[in-house]
Design an enzyme around this catalytic site. Structure first.
Site, PDB file in Angstrom:
ATOM      1  N   GLY A   1       0.783  -1.235   0.000  1.00  0.00           N
ATOM      2  CA  GLY A   1       0.000   0.000   0.000  1.00  0.00           C
ATOM      3  C   GLY A   1       0.810   1.278   0.000  1.00  0.00           C
ATOM      4  O   GLY A   1       0.370   2.282   0.560  1.00  0.00           O
TER       5      GLY A   1
ATOM      6  N   MET B   1      -4.473  -6.783  -6.905  1.00  0.00           N
ATOM      7  CA  MET B   1      -3.995  -7.782  -7.856  1.00  0.00           C
ATOM      8  C   MET B   1      -5.061  -8.833  -8.186  1.00  0.00           C
ATOM      9  O   MET B   1      -4.763 -10.016  -8.329  1.00  0.00           O
ATOM     10  CB  MET B   1      -2.717  -8.449  -7.318  1.00  0.00           C
ATOM     11  CG  MET B   1      -1.598  -7.466  -7.007  1.00  0.00           C
ATOM     12  SD  MET B   1      -1.206  -6.317  -8.372  1.00  0.00           S
ATOM     13  CE  MET B   1       0.166  -7.176  -9.124  1.00  0.00           C
TER      14      MET B   1
ATOM     15  N   HIS C   1      -0.367   1.291 -13.138  1.00  0.00           N
ATOM     16  CA  HIS C   1       0.401   0.143 -13.615  1.00  0.00           C
ATOM     17  C   HIS C   1       1.851   0.595 -13.800  1.00  0.00           C
ATOM     18  O   HIS C   1       2.095   1.675 -14.345  1.00  0.00           O
ATOM     19  CB  HIS C   1      -0.182  -0.358 -14.939  1.00  0.00           C
ATOM     20  CG  HIS C   1       0.519  -1.554 -15.481  1.00  0.00           C
ATOM     21  ND1 HIS C   1       0.307  -2.831 -14.980  1.00  0.00           N
ATOM     22  CD2 HIS C   1       1.459  -1.676 -16.445  1.00  0.00           C
ATOM     23  CE1 HIS C   1       1.082  -3.678 -15.638  1.00  0.00           C
ATOM     24  NE2 HIS C   1       1.790  -3.010 -16.526  1.00  0.00           N
TER      25      HIS C   1
ATOM     26  N   ASP D   1     -10.698  -4.885 -20.596  1.00  0.00           N
ATOM     27  CA  ASP D   1      -9.425  -5.447 -21.045  1.00  0.00           C
ATOM     28  C   ASP D   1      -8.311  -5.032 -20.082  1.00  0.00           C
ATOM     29  O   ASP D   1      -8.107  -3.833 -19.852  1.00  0.00           O
ATOM     30  CB  ASP D   1      -9.084  -4.941 -22.453  1.00  0.00           C
ATOM     31  CG  ASP D   1     -10.068  -5.474 -23.474  1.00  0.00           C
ATOM     32  OD1 ASP D   1     -10.593  -6.584 -23.266  1.00  0.00           O
ATOM     33  OD2 ASP D   1     -10.321  -4.751 -24.456  1.00  0.00           O
TER      34      ASP D   1
HETATM   35  C1  GAR Z   1       2.805  -0.807  -7.706  1.00  0.00           C
HETATM   36  O1  GAR Z   1       4.053  -0.777  -8.361  1.00  0.00           O
HETATM   37  C2  GAR Z   1       1.667  -0.841  -8.708  1.00  0.00           C
HETATM   38  O2  GAR Z   1       1.933  -0.055  -9.851  1.00  0.00           O
HETATM   39  C3  GAR Z   1       1.626  -2.289  -9.061  1.00  0.00           C
HETATM   40  O3  GAR Z   1       1.808  -2.966  -7.839  1.00  0.00           O
HETATM   41  C4  GAR Z   1       2.604  -2.157  -6.986  1.00  0.00           C
HETATM   42  C5  GAR Z   1       1.858  -1.986  -5.675  1.00  0.00           C
HETATM   43  O4  GAR Z   1       2.680  -1.342  -4.741  1.00  0.00           O
HETATM   44  N1  GAR Z   1       0.384  -2.635  -9.668  1.00  0.00           N
HETATM   45  C6  GAR Z   1       0.275  -3.526 -10.641  1.00  0.00           C
HETATM   46  O5  GAR Z   1       1.211  -4.154 -11.086  1.00  0.00           O
HETATM   47  C7  GAR Z   1      -1.145  -3.705 -11.163  1.00  0.00           C
HETATM   48  N2  GAR Z   1      -1.128  -4.394 -12.417  1.00  0.00           N
HETATM   49  P1  GAR Z   1       2.048  -0.659  -3.460  1.00  0.00           P
HETATM   50  O6  GAR Z   1       1.142  -1.712  -2.804  1.00  0.00           O
HETATM   51  O7  GAR Z   1       3.207  -0.305  -2.602  1.00  0.00           O
HETATM   52  O8  GAR Z   1       1.254   0.529  -3.922  1.00  0.00           O
END
Ligand code: GAR
Length: 213
Positions: free
Chosen positions: A15, A93, A112, A146
């Protein structure tokens, strides 16, 4: 000042993007008010961070549901009960069903960690390194059915440095995410960026706040 958009942040992990958004939303001038942090994982680190910031949290464990549709229905009920107007996916996710996405179309955004449309899905930084790109970055987009393909709201660019590993590139990209996401959520919450006919449109030069290098 117009009313702040009632916003839910959906997480699955640590988070850090959520924390950046909570920090921005601590300013009463910020057009989104975060009224709920929802996780599909009971142990998500972000839940504790949200609680520290006095933001209500809720867990809906996806493992308790037979189908994706059942899980999404449960999430939708919680969002409706909380009067949510804007849904912000921050390291969430789980793939969402088309019906859920359609219902929240134009009112749900995602971040992303690549310059979309390159490198969708998972193992994003490995994909970027494998491709040998000199620049990577992050993208905020409206969520459509998508995966990682909805209309782009904003992007931030980071260099790829010789010797980078997936971890070093991820860390550099995350710093850019923490700048981009609050700016993009602010534009959407205020209506300065919005989804029209499948494209993102902006008021005036508002786009400059989410075109970062
Ligand atoms: C972040 O880098 C976000 O962009 C990625 O997961 C990470 C979460 O980090 N999201 C994806 O890959 C979605 N496809 P966080 O929990 O520290 O914000």
């Amino acid at each position: 000042m117009t009313a702040r958009r009632r916003t839910a942040i959906l997480i699955s992990g640590r988070g850090s993007n959520m924390a950046a958004l909570l920090e921005a939303a601590a300013n009463p001038e910020f057009p989104a008010e975060v009224v709920l942090v929802l996780s599909n994982k009971p142990g998500a680190g972000g839940l504790a961070r949200a609680a520290e910031a006095d933001v209500p949290t809720q867990v809906i464990d996806h493992r308790g549901f037979a189908t994706r549709a059942d899980f999404d229905t449960a999430v939708d009920e919680v969002l409706e009960a909380a009067g949510i107007e804007l849904v912000v996916l921050a390291g969430f996710m789980r793939l969402l069903t088309p019906a859920f996405v359609e219902k929240w179309l134009g009112r749900m955004v995602n971040i992303h960690p690549s310059l979309l449309p390159s490198f969708k899905g998972v193992h994003v930084h490995e994909q970027a390194l494998q491709a040998g790109v000199r620049f990577s970055g992050c993208t905020v987009h409206f969520v459509t059915a998508d995966m990682d393909a909805g209309p782009i709201i904003g992007q931030a660019v980071v260099p790829v440095v010789p010797g980078d590993t997936a971890d070093t590139l991820a860390a550099r990209t995350l710093g850019a995410e923490h700048r981009l996401y609050p700016a993009a959520v602010g534009l959407v919450a205020s209506g300065q960026a919005r989804l029209e006919d499948g494209h993102t449109v902006y008021d005036g030069d508002a786009w400059t706040a989410v075109t970062l290098s």
